[in-house]
Design a protein around this motif. Structure first.
Motif, PDB file in Angstrom:
ATOM      1  N   UNK A 103      23.131   3.506  -2.001  1.00 16.22           N
ATOM      2  CA  UNK A 103      24.541   3.099  -1.947  1.00 16.22           C
ATOM      3  C   UNK A 103      25.438   4.187  -2.536  1.00 16.22           C
ATOM      4  N   UNK A 104      26.665   4.244  -2.043  1.00 11.36           N
ATOM      5  CA  UNK A 104      27.661   5.099  -2.680  1.00 11.36           C
ATOM      6  C   UNK A 104      29.050   4.720  -2.203  1.00 11.36           C
ATOM      7  N   UNK A 105      30.062   5.267  -2.885  1.00 13.76           N
ATOM      8  CA  UNK A 105      31.457   4.983  -2.569  1.00 13.76           C
ATOM      9  C   UNK A 105      32.057   6.148  -1.794  1.00 13.76           C
ATOM     10  N   UNK A 106      32.787   5.834  -0.742  1.00  7.97           N
ATOM     11  CA  UNK A 106      33.440   6.852   0.080  1.00  7.97           C
ATOM     12  C   UNK A 106      34.938   6.552   0.125  1.00  7.97           C
ATOM     13  N   UNK A 107      35.707   7.446   0.743  1.00 11.11           N
ATOM     14  CA  UNK A 107      37.134   7.230   0.924  1.00 11.11           C
ATOM     15  C   UNK A 107      37.484   7.410   2.392  1.00 11.11           C
ATOM     16  N   UNK A 108      38.325   6.495   2.887  1.00  8.15           N
ATOM     17  CA  UNK A 108      38.746   6.507   4.283  1.00  8.15           C
ATOM     18  C   UNK A 108      40.244   6.254   4.370  1.00  8.15           C
ATOM     19  N   UNK A 109      40.903   6.788   5.407  1.00  4.14           N
ATOM     20  CA  UNK A 109      42.295   6.391   5.643  1.00  4.14           C
ATOM     21  C   UNK A 109      42.362   4.894   5.931  1.00  4.14           C
ATOM     22  N   UNK A 110      43.384   4.242   5.445  1.00  4.43           N
ATOM     23  CA  UNK A 110      43.545   2.804   5.664  1.00  4.43           C
ATOM     24  C   UNK A 110      43.608   2.521   7.164  1.00  4.43           C
ATOM     25  N   UNK A 111      42.683   1.679   7.634  1.00  4.19           N
ATOM     26  CA  UNK A 111      42.594   1.372   9.067  1.00  4.19           C
ATOM     27  C   UNK A 111      41.538   0.295   9.254  1.00  4.19           C
ATOM     28  N   UNK A 112      41.387  -0.158  10.493  1.00  5.88           N
ATOM     29  CA  UNK A 112      40.264  -1.010  10.863  1.00  5.88           C
ATOM     30  C   UNK A 112      39.251  -0.143  11.599  1.00  5.88           C
ATOM     31  N   UNK A 113      37.981  -0.378  11.332  1.00  9.63           N
ATOM     32  CA  UNK A 113      36.936   0.472  11.883  1.00  9.63           C
ATOM     33  C   UNK A 113      35.802  -0.362  12.481  1.00  9.63           C
ATOM     34  N   UNK A 114      35.162   0.201  13.496  1.00  9.14           N
ATOM     35  CA  UNK A 114      33.853  -0.262  13.937  1.00  9.14           C
ATOM     36  C   UNK A 114      32.831   0.684  13.329  1.00  9.14           C
ATOM     37  N   UNK A 115      31.698   0.167  12.909  1.00 10.69           N
ATOM     38  CA  UNK A 115      30.737   0.955  12.138  1.00 10.69           C
ATOM     39  C   UNK A 115      29.373   0.959  12.832  1.00 10.69           C
ATOM     40  N   UNK A 116      28.811   2.147  12.987  1.00 10.05           N
ATOM     41  CA  UNK A 116      27.452   2.303  13.518  1.00 10.05           C
ATOM     42  C   UNK A 116      26.655   3.156  12.541  1.00 10.05           C
ATOM     43  N   UNK A 117      25.357   2.930  12.474  1.00 11.92           N
ATOM     44  CA  UNK A 117      24.515   3.707  11.554  1.00 11.92           C
ATOM     45  C   UNK A 117      23.124   3.886  12.136  1.00 11.92           C
ATOM     46  N   UNK A 118      22.450   4.942  11.689  1.00  7.83           N
ATOM     47  CA  UNK A 118      21.074   5.208  12.102  1.00  7.83           C
ATOM     48  C   UNK A 118      20.441   6.160  11.095  1.00  7.83           C
ATOM     49  N   UNK A 119      19.118   6.224  11.081  1.00  6.89           N
ATOM     50  CA  UNK A 119      18.424   7.144  10.182  1.00  6.89           C
ATOM     51  C   UNK A 119      18.513   8.567  10.737  1.00  6.89           C
ATOM     52  N   UNK A 120      18.981   9.499   9.904  1.00  7.90           N
ATOM     53  CA  UNK A 120      19.218  10.858  10.408  1.00  7.90           C
ATOM     54  C   UNK A 120      17.964  11.725  10.437  1.00  7.90           C
ATOM     55  N   UNK A 121      16.802  11.190  10.069  1.00 10.35           N
ATOM     56  CA  UNK A 121      15.557  11.949  10.199  1.00 10.35           C
ATOM     57  C   UNK A 121      14.829  11.610  11.497  1.00 10.35           C
ATOM     58  N   UNK A 122      15.535  11.010  12.453  1.00 13.29           N
ATOM     59  CA  UNK A 122      14.948  10.679  13.755  1.00 13.29           C
ATOM     60  C   UNK A 122      14.938  11.939  14.623  1.00 13.29           C
ATOM     61  N   UNK A 123      13.981  12.825  14.355  1.00  8.06           N
ATOM     62  CA  UNK A 123      13.903  14.103  15.061  1.00  8.06           C
ATOM     63  C   UNK A 123      13.628  13.884  16.551  1.00  8.06           C
ATOM     64  N   UNK A 124      14.311  14.640  17.377  1.00  7.05           N
ATOM     65  CA  UNK A 124      14.105  14.545  18.817  1.00  7.05           C
ATOM     66  C   UNK A 124      15.105  13.655  19.524  1.00  7.05           C
ATOM     67  N   UNK A 125      15.911  12.911  18.762  1.00  9.66           N
ATOM     68  CA  UNK A 125      16.927  12.058  19.366  1.00  9.66           C
ATOM     69  C   UNK A 125      18.162  12.897  19.703  1.00  9.66           C
ATOM     70  N   UNK A 126      18.676  12.728  20.903  1.00 12.01           N
ATOM     71  CA  UNK A 126      19.928  13.346  21.328  1.00 12.01           C
ATOM     72  C   UNK A 126      20.991  12.251  21.444  1.00 12.01           C
ATOM     73  N   UNK A 127      22.272  12.669  21.366  1.00 13.39           N
ATOM     74  CA  UNK A 127      23.362  11.692  21.365  1.00 13.39           C
ATOM     75  C   UNK A 127      24.416  12.070  22.390  1.00 13.39           C
TER      76      UNK A 127
END
Length: 336
Positions: A103-127
């Motif tokens: 866990x950690x704290x981040x800062x963002x401009x005030x807004x509404x967001x949609x959030x997606x996440x994935x593990x960044x050690x997934x070698x071989x995945x293209x986006x």
């Protein structure tokens, strides 16, 4: 006039003197001015410009918490990448990495967001479609099977989580804003075993493939794209305990599709020949329960084949010469 500081009768015009005339003074000043300007340009071009926002843009702190209860049977990834897609106005997504999934704290401009996440050690995945929450797509690279068919390599293990709406705005309170992500498995696990292959000591290498599968995943929807054709997935295998076995991860298959699942086994013998065996496993694949595209499936293949001793071609031998370039690399994430 200036005073000569070094005598050199044979090389009097090579700047071994102070300027002795007004023209020389002007020339030296111009040269020095040029070099000062050049040095200033070089130094200023090396400075990193600070990203500035209008004073009207307000930032809010947001605590991102990751809970791992849905992946109790899996090893925790090296880290998670969390992407915030602005829902109001225009702007690029905000991307944050969370090493070790902490866990950690981040800062963002005030807004509404949609959030997606994935593990960044997934070698071989293209986006692709990386600026769109709903079209954000994971896929793998295309290869050719040893017998020349078009295919895709299988993906590595992946996890992720998404939220359709997160409000990061000033609510008039000093309470810390918090969102919680619950990463979950994003791929199916397939294993297989092969019976009826004799003289396995003559095997040099093994590849296999399965048709009718999806080569991509819509990360935010947990769905397989409908606008792309099914793919043949290429993966590896091994000889273990007197049997050919293997395993791989996959995005799964579209349940509405009627395309058959044909398993192909590619055996490279020590004589340099490739032997291709195939079997329709549609009934096996479709008989296992899945949740969406996700499931654990075990395939059992039965053949009746002797791997030839020499390089000659018999009536039962579909082999042909295969070189290193034809033997595509594959992921080997699952150990049987």
């Amino acid at each position: 006039k200036g005073t000569v500081i070094r005598e050199n009768p044979e090389r009097k015009n090579l700047f071994f003197f102070f300027p002795q005339t007004g023209k020389e003074v002007v020339m030296i000043r111009r040269i020095l001015t040029f070099f000062i300007l050049l040095l200033t340009l070089i130094l200023t071009s090396c400075e990193h410009k600070e990203l500035k926002f209008p004073e009207t843009v307000k930032f809010r702190s947001l605590r991102v918490v990751l809970k791992w209860e849905q992946l109790a049977g899996f090893e925790k990834p090296e880290g998670m990448r969390v992407i915030f897609f602005p829902l109001q106005g225009k702007g690029d997504p905000w991307i944050f990495d969370f090493p070790y999934g902490e866990d950690r704290t981040i800062e963002l401009p005030a807004n509404d967001y949609a959030v997606a996440s994935y593990n960044y050690d997934a070698d071989g995945i293209l986006w692709k479609n990386t600026d769109s929450f709903w079209q954000f797509t994971a896929y793998t690279r295309s290869v050719q099977t040893p017998d020349g068919e078009q295919a895709c390599i299988t993906p590595p293990w992946m996890c992720g989580y998404h939220l359709e709406t997160v409000s990061v705005r000033d609510n008039g309170k000093e309470d810390e804003l918090v969102i919680t992500l619950h990463p979950e498995n994003k791929v199916s696990r397939y294993t297989y075993e092969v019976h009826g292959i004799r003289h396995l000591e003559r095997v040099a290498d093994i590849r296999a493939s399965l048709s009718g599968m999806s080569g991509s995943l819509l990360l935010a929807n947990d769905e397989l794209p409908d606008d792309v054709p099914s793919e043949r997935m290429l993966f590896g295998g091994e000889v273990k305990d007197g049997q050919i076995k293997g395993g791989f991860y996959t995005f799964g298959y579209r349940q509405k599709s009627t395309e058959p699942h044909v398993f192909k086994l590619y055996i490279k013998s020590r004589t340099g020949k490739l032997h291709v065996l195939e079997q329709d496993v549609t009934q096996q694949v479709r008989s296992f329960p899945v949740e969406g595209p996700i499931g654990n499936i075990h395939l059992v293949l039965n053949f009746d084949f002797d791997i030839p001793e020499d390089s000659g071609v018999s009536k039962d031998d579909a082999g042909f010469d295969v070189g290193v370039d034809d033997w595509a690399d594959v992921n080997t994430d699952i150990m049987c």
